[in-house]
Enzyme design. Structure first.
Site, short mmCIF file in Angstrom:
data_model
loop_
_atom_site.label_atom_id
_atom_site.label_comp_id
_atom_site.label_asym_id
_atom_site.label_seq_id
_atom_site.Cartn_x
_atom_site.Cartn_y
_atom_site.Cartn_z
N GLY A 240 9.29 -3.92 -7.55
CA GLY A 240 8.27 -2.94 -7.23
C GLY A 240 8.89 -1.63 -6.78
O GLY A 240 10.06 -1.35 -7.04
N SER A 241 8.11 -0.86 -6.08
CA SER A 241 8.58 0.44 -5.60
C SER A 241 9.55 0.28 -4.44
O SER A 241 9.60 -0.78 -3.79
CB SER A 241 7.38 1.29 -5.16
OG SER A 241 6.79 0.74 -3.99
N LYS A 243 9.26 1.71 -1.60
CA LYS A 243 8.43 1.56 -0.40
C LYS A 243 8.04 0.09 -0.19
O LYS A 243 8.16 -0.44 0.92
CB LYS A 243 7.18 2.42 -0.52
CG LYS A 243 6.24 2.33 0.67
CD LYS A 243 5.00 3.20 0.46
CE LYS A 243 4.03 3.07 1.63
NZ LYS A 243 2.80 3.89 1.42
N VAL A 244 7.58 -0.56 -1.25
CA VAL A 244 7.19 -1.96 -1.16
C VAL A 244 8.40 -2.83 -0.81
O VAL A 244 8.33 -3.72 0.05
CB VAL A 244 6.56 -2.43 -2.49
CG1 VAL A 244 6.43 -3.95 -2.53
CG2 VAL A 244 5.19 -1.78 -2.69
N GLY A 245 9.53 -2.56 -1.46
CA GLY A 245 10.73 -3.35 -1.22
C GLY A 245 11.28 -3.19 0.18
O GLY A 245 11.77 -4.16 0.78
N GLU A 262 14.45 -5.58 -6.58
CA GLU A 262 14.57 -4.79 -7.81
C GLU A 262 13.56 -3.66 -7.71
O GLU A 262 12.38 -3.82 -8.04
CB GLU A 262 14.29 -5.66 -9.04
CG GLU A 262 15.28 -6.79 -9.24
CD GLU A 262 16.67 -6.31 -9.62
OE1 GLU A 262 16.82 -5.11 -9.91
OE2 GLU A 262 17.60 -7.13 -9.60
N CYS A 296 11.50 0.23 -15.15
CA CYS A 296 12.38 0.63 -14.05
C CYS A 296 13.67 1.24 -14.61
O CYS A 296 14.36 1.99 -13.92
CB CYS A 296 12.67 -0.53 -13.12
SG CYS A 296 13.02 -2.07 -13.95
#
Length: 510
Positions: A240-241, A243-245, A262, A296
């Site tokens: 994901g992004s 921010k999410v990671g 990732e 990505c």
């Protein structure tokens, strides 16, 4: 559509499965899935409850007690059967991926092929979960390393690769002796449900217990947070992004769990004066517009030497002018839609910002209108002359925007620009100069997890470890020795003598 029927997709679908049994929760809200290709309604998915998740975790814990005792080659045999089953459903599943996510049919079929390939890879890997021996300093002692399964591995996958990334994690984890929990993107849950329907055929045929491969479709704020905070899940793989990671990493780390991250990519191709432009152009264009810029590994920056800059720019505009944009199920089209209208807004806002910062749009950038584009998610891929330091260029916009950046001097200046972003996933250089290529691949060169010479940034093979550095998260999935992250490492020492010498020559007598 016929492929939906063959994949077991109904008008209304349950959102959690213990392997072959679907939990019938209907009170947590429905996800109504519309195709970005046509705007038409596909199906509904009932979201899972926290009670459903608890049931999945408990079932998975029980299954792990059994699955870890099965020899790894036998686990590989189950994965082999799953790979063969994906082969039987390749056309239908590829069509669903394309229709639900919006990528071209060729790319949808290619994604399913990735699933098949990783299954084939993993079958071989099941006989190569190697440890190694070491020389002990103590006489009549043997030391060796070995690897044991972790337990429950959760894969939180993103919409842009709705099935492949799950398979990278799940199939490797399975031969390592782990059990799998899959939380797919709420934007593309039907592809996940179809995969569960396919693999449950294999689970039933082999009389395997519930809990080895499970699925949960639910809200990130409830189901997602529960997963991140649950001590019974030792490893969470997040795509994901950034921010999410970052959030996931912090939450899981607090409980001393593991993560595979990732995350964002801001990938660049360098073109030096020694580049073969005829070979480079297809790589640049596919890298920039494939999956409508929603990979990505999408090529987001093209760093071109000033001596060939105008020629490259002219060739790019000509190539973009020939792009066919439309329904991704039509194989004549190169580019499908963005995943939804929110992504279209991100595209528009990024172009607005880059112009405000001094950039110049030299091609594309329009939201397409007309009968063929009635979903409102189609855009004309954009080429923008820009500077690497622009704030918007430093960010990852998940859309088909290619920033054209000029460099002067030698290749070291280009490498500095390439590395001058927070992300570090994929990178490439086009040159026939051996010294430039080797410098790019050296410790002074690209700081990305993937560095290519004379191929683009997109389209990694499953045989190599996939992942990146810096804000990309440092995770590795798929090939090479990525299997090790799904296991716990143990060092063993065996004394086969009659005395008890201590290490470091320590004397202790009683």
């Amino acid at each position: 559509m016929e492929f939906l029927k063959k994949l077991g997709i109904k008008e209304k679908n349950f959102g959690s499965c213990t392997g072959t049994k679907w939990n019938e929760t209907t009170d947590q809200g429905e996800l109504k899935i519309y195709s970005p290709a046509t705007g038409e309604f596909i199906a509904c998915v009932y979201q899972a409850s926290e009670k459903d998740l608890e049931k999945l975790i408990k079932t998975s814990q029980e299954a792990f007690q059994y699955w870890r005792t099965i020899p790894a080659p036998k686990r590989g045999e189950i994965v082999r059967q799953m790979g063969n089953r994906f082969r039987l459903y390749k056309k239908e599943l590829g069509s669903l991926v394309s229709f639900e996510m919006g990528k071209s049919l060729q790319e949808g079929m290619g994604e399913v092929q990735e699933m098949i390939d990783i299954c084939d890879f993993v079958v071989g890997q099941s006989r190569q979960l190697y440890g190694f021996t070491m020389q002990s300093e103590r006489p009549m002692h043997r030391m060796y390393d070995q690897y044991h399964p972790l337990g429950i591995v959760c894969t939180i996958s993103a919409f842009n690769f709705p099935v492949a990334v799950w398979s990278w994690n799940a199939m490797l984890a399975a031969v390592c002796g782990d059990v799998n929990l899959w939380k797919p993107s709420s934007k593309t849950p039907l592809s996940a449900i179809a995969c569960q329907n396919i693999i449950q055929e294999v689970l039933v045929e082999n009389n395997l217990p519930e809990g080895i491969f499970t699925l949960v479709v639910g809200k990130g704020s409830t189901i997602g947070e529960k997963i991140l905070n649950d001590n019974r899940i030792p490893l969470v793989s997040v795509t994901g992004s950034t921010k999410v990671g970052r959030h996931a990493s912090e939450v899981v780390a607090k409980r001393f769990g593991r993560t595979i991250l990732e995350l964002g990519g801001n990938n660049a191709i360098i073109m030096t004066p020694d580049a073969d432009l005829k070979m480079a152009m297809p790589a640049v264009v596919f890298g920039a517009v494939g999956t409508a810029g929603q990979r990505c590994t999408t090529t987001r920056r093209l760093i071109v030497h000033e001596s060939i800059y105008e020629k490259v720019k002219e060739s790019l505009v000509k190539a973009y002018s020939g792009l066919k944009i439309g329904n991704p199920l039509d194989e004549k089209n190169h580019v499908g839609p963005l995943v939804d209208k929110s992504a279209v807004e991100d595209f528009k806002n990024a172009l607005k910002q880059v112009v405000e910062e001094g950039g110049k749009v030299i091609f594309g950038g329009q939201v397409l209108e007309g009968t063929e584009y009635k979903s409102g998610s189609y855009v004309m891929p954009a080429i923008v002359e820009a500077k690497n330091h622009y704030k918007i260029v430093q960010e990852e916009t998940f859309a088909p925007i290619l920033y054209l950046i000029k460099y002067s001097g030698d290749v070291k200046n280009a490498i500095e620009l390439q590395n001058g972003v927070a992300q570090g996933l994929s990178s490439a250089i086009f040159t026939n100069n051996m010294r430039e290529a080797e410098l790019f691949l050296s410790s002074e060169g690209s700081d990305c997890g993937i560095a290519n010479v004379n191929i683009g940034t997109s389209g990694a093979e499953i045989g190599g470890a996939f992942g990146g550095e810096k804000e990309t998260g440092g995770g590795r999935e798929s090939g090479s020795d990525a299997w090790k992250v799904y296991m716990r490492r143990q060092t063993n020492t065996i004394n086969y003598g009659t005395k008890l010498p201590l290490a470091q020559g320590i004397k202790f007598e009683i």
